[in-house]
Design a protein around this motif. Structure first.
Motif, short mmCIF file in Angstrom:
data_model
loop_
_atom_site.label_atom_id
_atom_site.label_comp_id
_atom_site.label_asym_id
_atom_site.label_seq_id
_atom_site.Cartn_x
_atom_site.Cartn_y
_atom_site.Cartn_z
N ILE A 161 0.84 -1.18 0.00
CA ILE A 161 0.00 0.00 0.00
C ILE A 161 0.88 1.23 0.00
O ILE A 161 2.02 1.17 0.46
N ALA A 182 -5.14 5.65 2.78
CA ALA A 182 -5.21 4.68 1.69
C ALA A 182 -5.76 3.34 2.18
O ALA A 182 -5.53 2.94 3.33
N THR A 183 -6.47 2.66 1.29
CA THR A 183 -6.95 1.31 1.56
C THR A 183 -6.76 0.46 0.31
O THR A 183 -6.86 0.95 -0.82
N GLU A 184 -6.42 -0.80 0.55
CA GLU A 184 -6.29 -1.79 -0.53
C GLU A 184 -6.85 -3.10 0.02
O GLU A 184 -6.17 -3.86 0.68
N ASN A 185 -8.13 -3.33 -0.28
CA ASN A 185 -8.80 -4.56 0.18
C ASN A 185 -8.70 -4.68 1.70
O ASN A 185 -9.22 -3.85 2.43
N SER A 221 -5.20 -1.34 5.21
CA SER A 221 -5.46 0.09 5.30
C SER A 221 -4.40 0.72 6.17
O SER A 221 -3.69 0.04 6.91
N ARG A 271 3.32 5.18 -7.85
CA ARG A 271 3.36 3.73 -8.10
C ARG A 271 4.56 3.06 -7.45
O ARG A 271 4.70 1.85 -7.52
#
Lengths: 115, 114
Positions: free
Chosen positions: A49, A59-62, A65, B101
């Motif tokens: 992340i 931010a969160t990713e599945n 967090s 990224r």
């Protein structure tokens, strides 16, 4: 120079529970990126992340967090519903804003998920 | 998904020998890096490379180390006369320059100096 501190060398948690890994950093920069990388036993570095410092929203990713507290220079990672595959070393990292800069890593937290 | 490829995955060398670690970055990336991780320790920056020259190097990157992009695809790290303390995992990484990224890391080369 930037420094990144991870104060928890090791943590363990039962499968399906939630765990939070801590990270603090020190910098005089106002714009920067923060990252969490996962390093499983294969030792590959996998981006989990990322957070841009100018964004207030976490931010969160599945299941992953972050809790980003810019004033406190804190960047913790929360893993929800932990899975056996989450067992790994987790590194917090800092990058100055321009994006082609070097990464400065913390010393890592070894996370073990217990079945 | 594009990958950074490193070869070999494991190299054993005798102290004093020269080694070359090889990396193929992602094709449209312009920024290349080498990092080192001594077993059980944190990942440390060695060098960054852009436009065919070194952008930044750390104190670790002394005269024994050099980097090169000999053609349009490979990026190499050379250690001229290896020491026992050079034993580590070496990671290559590349970036398109967008911090959003981050980097893409290769799977690493484990270097063992005996």
């Amino acid at each position: 120079a930037q420094t990144v501190t991870q104060s928890q060398p090791e943590m363990s948690v039962q499968e399906a529970e939630t765990v939070t890994l801590s990270c603090t950093y020190d910098t005089s920069e106002s714009n920067y990126y923060l990252f969490w990388y996962k390093q499983p036993p294969s030792r590959q570095m996998i981006l989990v992340i990322r957070q841009e410092a100018y964004k207030q929203q976490n931010a969160t990713e599945n299941r992953f967090s972050v809790n980003f507290q810019k004033a406190a220079k804190s960047f913790s990672l929360k893993i929800s519903d932990s899975q056996l595959g989450d067992t790994a070393m987790y590194f917090c990292a800092f990058m100055k804003y321009f994006g082609n800069e070097k990464l400065t890593f913390g010393t890592g937290t070894r996370l073990t998920i217990i079945p | 998904e594009p990958e950074v490829t490193q070869t070999p995955s494991h190299q054993v060398t005798q102290m004093g020998q020269e080694v070359i670690l090889r990396c193929v970055p992602i094709s449209n990336h312009l920024y290349f890096y080498w990092y080192r991780q001594i077993l059980g320790q944190k990942v440390e920056f060695l060098v960054s490379f852009y436009n065919n020259e070194i952008s930044e190097k750390s104190e670790i990157f002394d005269d024994q180390f050099s980097v090169e992009r000999p053609d349009g695809s490979n990026f190499t790290l050379k250690i001229r006369s290896t020491k026992l303390e050079d034993s580590a995992m070496y990671f290559c990484a590349s970036s398109d320059g967008s911090g959003l990224r981050g980097y893409t890391f290769g799977s690493g080369t484990r270097l063992t100096v005996v």
